[in-house]
Design a protein around this motif. Structure first.
Motif, PDB file in Angstrom:
ATOM      1  N   ILE A 448       1.067  -1.203  -0.120  1.00 14.43           N
ATOM      2  CA  ILE A 448      -0.031  -0.176   0.128  1.00 14.43           C
ATOM      3  C   ILE A 448       0.761   1.273  -0.331  1.00 14.43           C
ATOM      4  O   ILE A 448       2.050   0.753   0.379  1.00 14.43           O
ATOM      5  CB  ILE A 448      -1.023   0.365   1.150  1.00 14.43           C
ATOM      6  CG1 ILE A 448      -2.316   1.044   0.709  1.00 14.43           C
ATOM      7  CG2 ILE A 448      -0.331   0.471   2.789  1.00 14.43           C
ATOM      8  CD1 ILE A 448      -3.072   0.789   1.572  1.00 14.43           C
ATOM      9  N   GLY A 449       1.026   2.567  -0.901  1.00  9.01           N
ATOM     10  CA  GLY A 449       1.160   3.495  -0.887  1.00  9.01           C
ATOM     11  C   GLY A 449       0.224   4.498  -1.842  1.00  9.01           C
ATOM     12  O   GLY A 449      -1.120   4.914  -2.170  1.00  9.01           O
ATOM     13  N   GLU A 450       2.097   5.329  -2.134  1.00  7.00           N
ATOM     14  CA  GLU A 450       1.170   6.640  -2.927  1.00  7.00           C
ATOM     15  C   GLU A 450       1.494   6.839  -4.389  1.00  7.00           C
ATOM     16  O   GLU A 450       2.911   6.087  -4.193  1.00  7.00           O
ATOM     17  CB  GLU A 450       1.971   7.885  -1.809  1.00  7.00           C
ATOM     18  CG  GLU A 450       0.654   8.068  -0.865  1.00  7.00           C
ATOM     19  CD  GLU A 450       1.118   8.484   0.301  1.00  7.00           C
ATOM     20  OE1 GLU A 450       0.934   9.500   1.412  1.00  7.00           O
ATOM     21  OE2 GLU A 450       2.493   9.811   0.564  1.00  7.00           O
ATOM     22  N   TYR A 451       1.310   7.251  -5.153  1.00  5.19           N
ATOM     23  CA  TYR A 451       1.028   7.367  -6.318  1.00  5.19           C
ATOM     24  C   TYR A 451       1.430   9.208  -6.332  1.00  5.19           C
ATOM     25  O   TYR A 451      -0.041   8.949  -7.076  1.00  5.19           O
ATOM     26  CB  TYR A 451       1.224   6.518  -7.379  1.00  5.19           C
ATOM     27  CG  TYR A 451       2.346   6.195  -8.555  1.00  5.19           C
ATOM     28  CD1 TYR A 451       2.285   5.655  -9.033  1.00  5.19           C
ATOM     29  CD2 TYR A 451       1.425   7.267  -9.518  1.00  5.19           C
ATOM     30  CE1 TYR A 451       3.794   5.484 -10.286  1.00  5.19           C
ATOM     31  CE2 TYR A 451       2.531   7.581 -10.626  1.00  5.19           C
ATOM     32  CZ  TYR A 451       3.279   6.665 -10.916  1.00  5.19           C
ATOM     33  OH  TYR A 451       3.660   6.411 -12.015  1.00  5.19           O
ATOM     34  N   ARG A 452       2.752   9.662  -6.416  1.00  5.30           N
ATOM     35  CA  ARG A 452       2.438  11.633  -7.174  1.00  5.30           C
ATOM     36  C   ARG A 452       2.706  11.414  -8.224  1.00  5.30           C
ATOM     37  O   ARG A 452       3.809  11.518  -9.364  1.00  5.30           O
ATOM     38  CB  ARG A 452       3.845  11.949  -6.703  1.00  5.30           C
ATOM     39  CG  ARG A 452       3.554  11.822  -5.139  1.00  5.30           C
ATOM     40  CD  ARG A 452       4.824  12.267  -4.272  1.00  5.30           C
ATOM     41  NE  ARG A 452       5.337  12.194  -2.956  1.00  5.30           N
ATOM     42  CZ  ARG A 452       4.958  11.084  -2.318  1.00  5.30           C
ATOM     43  NH1 ARG A 452       4.993  10.019  -2.004  1.00  5.30           N
ATOM     44  NH2 ARG A 452       4.367  11.534  -0.700  1.00  5.30           N
ATOM     45  N   ASN A 453       1.211  10.662  -9.055  1.00  3.96           N
ATOM     46  CA  ASN A 453       1.007  10.922 -10.945  1.00  3.96           C
ATOM     47  C   ASN A 453       1.644  12.802 -11.186  1.00  3.96           C
ATOM     48  O   ASN A 453       1.242  13.640 -10.743  1.00  3.96           O
ATOM     49  CB  ASN A 453      -0.335  10.911 -10.908  1.00  3.96           C
ATOM     50  CG  ASN A 453      -0.921   9.987 -12.082  1.00  3.96           C
ATOM     51  OD1 ASN A 453       0.137   9.669 -12.585  1.00  3.96           O
ATOM     52  ND2 ASN A 453      -1.868  10.620 -12.719  1.00  3.96           N
ATOM     53  N   ASP A 454       1.638  12.765 -12.255  1.00  6.56           N
ATOM     54  CA  ASP A 454       0.907  13.783 -13.397  1.00  6.56           C
ATOM     55  C   ASP A 454      -0.200  13.593 -13.484  1.00  6.56           C
ATOM     56  O   ASP A 454      -1.116  12.602 -13.891  1.00  6.56           O
ATOM     57  CB  ASP A 454       2.242  13.851 -14.625  1.00  6.56           C
ATOM     58  CG  ASP A 454       3.083  13.665 -14.265  1.00  6.56           C
ATOM     59  OD1 ASP A 454       3.572  14.275 -12.883  1.00  6.56           O
ATOM     60  OD2 ASP A 454       4.495  13.301 -14.876  1.00  6.56           O
ATOM     61  N   ASP A 455      -1.003  14.912 -13.387  1.00  9.82           N
ATOM     62  CA  ASP A 455      -2.047  15.057 -13.906  1.00  9.82           C
ATOM     63  C   ASP A 455      -2.089  14.872 -15.402  1.00  9.82           C
ATOM     64  O   ASP A 455      -3.123  15.823 -15.891  1.00  9.82           O
ATOM     65  CB  ASP A 455      -2.956  16.341 -13.539  1.00  9.82           C
ATOM     66  CG  ASP A 455      -4.322  16.503 -12.945  1.00  9.82           C
ATOM     67  OD1 ASP A 455      -4.308  15.357 -12.663  1.00  9.82           O
ATOM     68  OD2 ASP A 455      -4.815  17.208 -13.139  1.00  9.82           O
ATOM     69  N   ASP A 456      -2.627  13.595 -15.481  1.00  8.52           N
ATOM     70  CA  ASP A 456      -2.908  12.854 -17.014  1.00  8.52           C
ATOM     71  C   ASP A 456      -2.239  11.638 -17.219  1.00  8.52           C
ATOM     72  O   ASP A 456      -2.119  11.189 -16.449  1.00  8.52           O
ATOM     73  CB  ASP A 456      -1.558  12.973 -17.762  1.00  8.52           C
ATOM     74  CG  ASP A 456      -1.428  12.845 -19.736  1.00  8.52           C
ATOM     75  OD1 ASP A 456      -1.701  13.816 -20.173  1.00  8.52           O
ATOM     76  OD2 ASP A 456      -1.356  12.162 -19.936  1.00  8.52           O
ATOM     77  N   PRO A 457      -3.097  10.838 -17.664  1.00  4.66           N
ATOM     78  CA  PRO A 457      -3.801   9.121 -17.500  1.00  4.66           C
ATOM     79  C   PRO A 457      -1.977   8.645 -18.116  1.00  4.66           C
ATOM     80  O   PRO A 457      -1.899   7.669 -17.416  1.00  4.66           O
ATOM     81  CB  PRO A 457      -4.544   9.355 -18.454  1.00  4.66           C
ATOM     82  CG  PRO A 457      -4.907  10.240 -19.309  1.00  4.66           C
ATOM     83  CD  PRO A 457      -4.721  11.434 -19.184  1.00  4.66           C
ATOM     84  N   ASP A 458      -2.092   8.799 -19.080  1.00  6.78           N
ATOM     85  CA  ASP A 458       0.098   8.284 -19.371  1.00  6.78           C
ATOM     86  C   ASP A 458       0.642   8.003 -18.512  1.00  6.78           C
ATOM     87  O   ASP A 458       1.373   7.117 -18.659  1.00  6.78           O
ATOM     88  CB  ASP A 458       0.326   9.395 -20.327  1.00  6.78           C
ATOM     89  CG  ASP A 458       1.555   8.526 -21.179  1.00  6.78           C
ATOM     90  OD1 ASP A 458       0.995   7.687 -22.479  1.00  6.78           O
ATOM     91  OD2 ASP A 458       2.788   8.981 -21.254  1.00  6.78           O
ATOM     92  N   ASN A 459       0.636   8.626 -17.070  1.00  3.98           N
ATOM     93  CA  ASN A 459       1.537   8.225 -16.367  1.00  3.98           C
ATOM     94  C   ASN A 459       0.945   7.295 -15.623  1.00  3.98           C
ATOM     95  O   ASN A 459       1.460   5.956 -16.016  1.00  3.98           O
ATOM     96  CB  ASN A 459       1.341  10.006 -15.252  1.00  3.98           C
ATOM     97  CG  ASN A 459       3.486   9.400 -14.676  1.00  3.98           C
ATOM     98  OD1 ASN A 459       3.376   8.365 -14.116  1.00  3.98           O
ATOM     99  ND2 ASN A 459       3.707  10.762 -13.889  1.00  3.98           N
ATOM    100  N   MET A 460       0.414   7.123 -14.622  1.00  6.63           N
ATOM    101  CA  MET A 460       0.261   5.911 -13.365  1.00  6.63           C
ATOM    102  C   MET A 460      -0.826   5.188 -14.844  1.00  6.63           C
ATOM    103  O   MET A 460      -0.420   3.861 -14.464  1.00  6.63           O
ATOM    104  CB  MET A 460      -0.760   6.016 -12.531  1.00  6.63           C
ATOM    105  CG  MET A 460      -1.268   5.246 -11.694  1.00  6.63           C
ATOM    106  SD  MET A 460      -2.007   6.095 -10.118  1.00  6.63           S
ATOM    107  CE  MET A 460      -1.896   4.601  -9.244  1.00  6.63           C
TER     108      MET A 460
END
Length: 561
Positions: A448-460
Motif C-alpha cells: 500500500i502506498g502513494e503514487y505522485r502522478n502527473d495530472d495526465d492518464p499517460d503516467n500512472m
C-alpha cells in the motif's frame, strides 16, 4: 505541424485545484505568500546581513534547510525514480523545459528551461520535437551547454546498455528513439509517433547532467559523490548516504536573480515528529513530506505556514497476479469493493482527499464517474465476488507497508476492512526505499502506498501497467495471466496517448478505463491533497500540486523582504 513559440506556453490543466493556506502567528503572512507567488520581486534580494540577523530562524541566514523523508537512491538524475529524489534534483540540474507559475491566472504552465523555444514537426513520416537551446549557459565545471552535449546525455539515457531507469522505463517506453543535432543550438527528439504528454515528462523527469563529468568521474561515482555535473543554481558538494545532501550556490547560474541562498542542506528525516519539531524551531524551513496529522497539529504554530491543495496523488495497492488468488479479477475487484475509501482517507489523511477506484482524478478531464462507481465501496458485492471465485471463506495475504506513519495507518485500516470479508492480511513493515526496491525486483505480494502522478492518464495508467513501464510491477504478471485483456488495455492506451487534442484523448481512453475497472489489475483507493508546511519567513512560495517534485518552485524560494 504544432508549433511552440517563445510566447506560447503549455498550460497544465489542473482544473479545480484550489489551495488552502493557513498561517499561524504571522500577521499578513497569508497575503504575502499567496498573492505574490511567481513574481520576480525578491528573486534578487540577497541573502546577507541586510535581510536580518542570523539567529537560526531564517530571514537572514545563508543556509536553506530542506528535507527528505527517506534516503536518496542516487544523485544521478537518469536513475531517479522515487519521490525522495525528485524533491531536490532541480536544485542542481536543469531540464529542457520546466513547470512555472502564472500568479495572475493561478495556473502552472510549461515553459523553456535550457531550451528557449520548441516545436513539434512531421518530417519524412517521423515525429520530431525540435528544441532551440539558450545561448550563454554553462555547466558547473565551465563547459558550455550546447545541443551536442545535451544530445549525448539524452542518448546515454536511451542506450539500453546504460540501464538508465528513467531513460528506459519512461522515455524509451514512451516512444522516444534518439536525439540528434542540426547545429550547436538545435536539438531534435525523434519519436515513433505523437506522444501527447512528452512536454510534461521532459519538464518533470529529464534533468540533464554534463556527460563529460559523468565520464570523468565514472557512472558509479557520479551517482554517489559530489560533483559539478549539473547546470542548476546549486552544486552538489557533499553526500552522506542516509544522512544529508549538501549543495552550495553556483555563481554563474543563468536565471536572473538566482540562486537566493548560499547553501542548501537536505537532511534525511524519516520521522514526521522530528521534521515538525525542526519546523517549529526554524531548523527546517520547508517540509513537502508532511502528513495530515502533523499538518493539523501545526496550524496554530507561531511562524509556520501550512498549505494544502488538491492533487493527482493516488493511494494504491500493487498486486502480484502470479500469487493465488490475485490472478482472478473477481478477487481483485472484491478487495477494492471491501475498502471504504472515504473512511480510509479520513483516518490516514484527516479527510484531505477524495475516493476513486480508477486512475482518473475526480474533476479531471480523464475522470469517468460511471466507470469509477463500478468498484466503489460495496462489502456485500465484495463478498459475492469472492463466493463466485470460490473464496467465500476468505484467504491469507501479505502486504508490504513502509515504516512511515501514514503508510502504516493505511495498512491497518485496509487490514481491518479486508478482515470483514474473510481476508486474513499479514502486514510486513519495510523501510520506504526498500519497499519500492522490493516491488521493482518483484519480491512482494501486495503493498500500500502513494503514487505522485502527473495530472495526465499517460503516467500512472501507463507506467504502472505496460510491461516496460517504470512501475510495471504494480500490476505484476497481468500480461502473462490474462494477455487478452492486457493487450486490449494497452491498445486503447496507445490510441489515447497518440493524439494531442484532450477531448479526443478522453474518448480514446474511455475503453482503457473500462477494461481497468473490469480487471482491476492494481487497486486504487483515492487521491489525496498535496500538503506542505514552511517557515513564514520564506518568500516566493508557490505550492505545486506535486509538492515533492517542485522543480522551479523550489529554485525560486527566497527570504521575505
Amino acid at each position: 505541424m504544432v508549433q511552440q513559440t517563445t510566447d506560447r506556453r503549455s498550460l497544465l490543466k489542473y482544473g479545480g485545484l484550489v489551495g488552502s493556506v493557513m498561517v499561524a502567528g504571522c500577521s499578513g503572512g497569508g497575503d504575502d505568500n499567496g498573492d505574490d507567488n511567481g513574481n520576480d520581486d525578491g528573486n534578487g534580494n540577497g541573502n546577507g546581513d541586510d535581510n536580518g540577523n542570523n539567529d537560526g530562524n531564517g530571514g537572514g541566514q545563508e543556509t536553506f534547510y530542506y528535507t527528505s523523508e527517506a534516503t536518496l537512491e542516487t544523485l544521478d538524475p537518469r536513475d531517479i525514480t522515487q519521490t525522495t529524489g525528485h524533491a531536490w534534483k532541480f536544485l542542481s540540474y536543469n531540464s529542457l523545459l520546466k513547470v512555472a507559475w502564472d500568479s495572475e491566472e493561478e495556473q502552472e504552465y510549461i515553459t523553456g528551461d535550457l531550451a528557449e523555444d520548441w516545436e513539434w514537426l512531421e518530417q519524412d513520416g517521423e515525429t520530431i520535437v525540435q528544441f532551440q537551446i539558450r545561448d550563454g549557459i554553462e555547466f558547473q565545471n565551465g563547459d558550455a551547454v550546447d545541443a551536442q552535449l545535451l544530445a549525448d546525455e539524452v542518448n546515454y539515457w536511451l542506450d539500453p546498455e546504460t540501464e538508465s531507469a528513467q531513460g528506459q522505463q519512461t522515455f524509451v517506453a514512451g516512444g522516444l528513439e534518439r536525439a540528434s543535432v542540426d547545429n550547436d543550438s538545435t536539438l531534435n527528439f525523434h519519436l515513433e509517433d505523437i506522444w501527447a504528454p512528452l512536454e510534461q515528462y521532459v519538464a518533470y523527469y529529464m534533468p540533464l547532467a554534463n556527460p563529460n563529468v559523468r565520464e570523468e568521474v565514472g557512472p558509479d561515482s557520479f551517482g554517489t559523490e559530489g560533483h559539478p555535473g549539473g547546470s542548476g543554481p546549486y552544486e552538489i558538494v557533499e553526500w552522506s548516504e542516509g544522512d544529508q545532501l549538501v549543495l552550495e550556490r553556483y555563481d554563474n547560474y543563468h536565471e536572473e536573480g538566482l540562486p537566493n541562498f548560499e547553501r542548501v542542506e537536505v537532511d534525511i528525516l524519516p520521522e514526521a515528529s522530528t521534521r515538525s519539531a525542526r519546523l517549529e524551531t526554524g531548523e527546517l524551513h520547508l517540509d513537502p513530506f508532511i502528513n495530515a496529522a502533523t499538518l493539523v497539529n501545526l496550524e496554530d504554530t507561531d511562524g509556520v505556514v501550512t498549505d494544502t491543495r488538491a492533487s493527482p496523488m493516488f493511494l494504491f495497492s500493487a498486486l502480484d497476479h502470479s500469487v493465488e488468488p490475485l490472478g482472478d479479477n473477481r478477487v481483485r475487484r472484491a478487495l477494492r469493493k471491501a475498502v471504504d475509501a472515504e473512511a480510509l482517507i479520513q483516518t490516514a489523511y484527516e479527510g484531505f482527499g477524495s475516493p476513486t477506484s480508477t486512475v482518473g482524478r475526480p474533476g479531471s478531464w480523464y475522470y469517468y464517474e460511471d466507470i469509477d462507481q463500478m468498484n466503489r465501496y460495496d462489502p456485500e458485492g465484495a463478498q459475492q465476488l469472492l463466493e463466485e471465485a470460490g473464496y467465500g471463506d476468505g484467504f491469507e495475504l501479505t502486504m508490504h507497508a513502509a515504516t512511515l506513519q501514514t503508510y502504516e495507518t493505511m495498512a491497518q485500516v485496509v487490514q481491518s476492512m479486508w478482515g470483514e470479508i474473510g481476508v486474513d492480511l499479514s502486514l510486513q513493515s519495510t523501510e520506504y526505499s526498500a519497499m519500492y526496491g522490493d516491488i521493482a525486483e518483484g519480491n512482494f505480494t501486495s503493498n500500500i502506498g502513494e503514487y505522485r502522478n502527473d495530472d495526465d492518464p499517460d503516467n500512472m495508467a501507463w507506467q504502472s501497467i505496460h510491461e516496460n513501464g517504470r512501475w510495471a510491477n504494480f500490476s505484476r504478471g497481468w500480461e502473462e495471466q490474462d494477455p487478452e485483456s492486457y493487450n486490449a488495455y494497452i491498445e486503447s492506451m496507445v490510441e489515447g496517448r497518440s493524439v494531442a487534442d484532450p477531448q479526443e484523448r478522453r474518448e480514446n481512453y474511455r475503453e482503457a478505463y473500462q477494461i481497468f475497472a473490469e480487471e482491476m489489475p492494481m487497486l486504487v483507493y483515492g487521491v489525496v491533497d498535496s500538503m506542505m508546511a514552511y517557515r513564514a519567513e520564506l518568500g516566493d512560495v508557490w505550492h505545486h500540486p506535486r509538492a515533492q517534485n517542485p522543480g522551479e518552485a523550489l529554485r525560486e524560494l527566497s527570504w521575505q523582504g
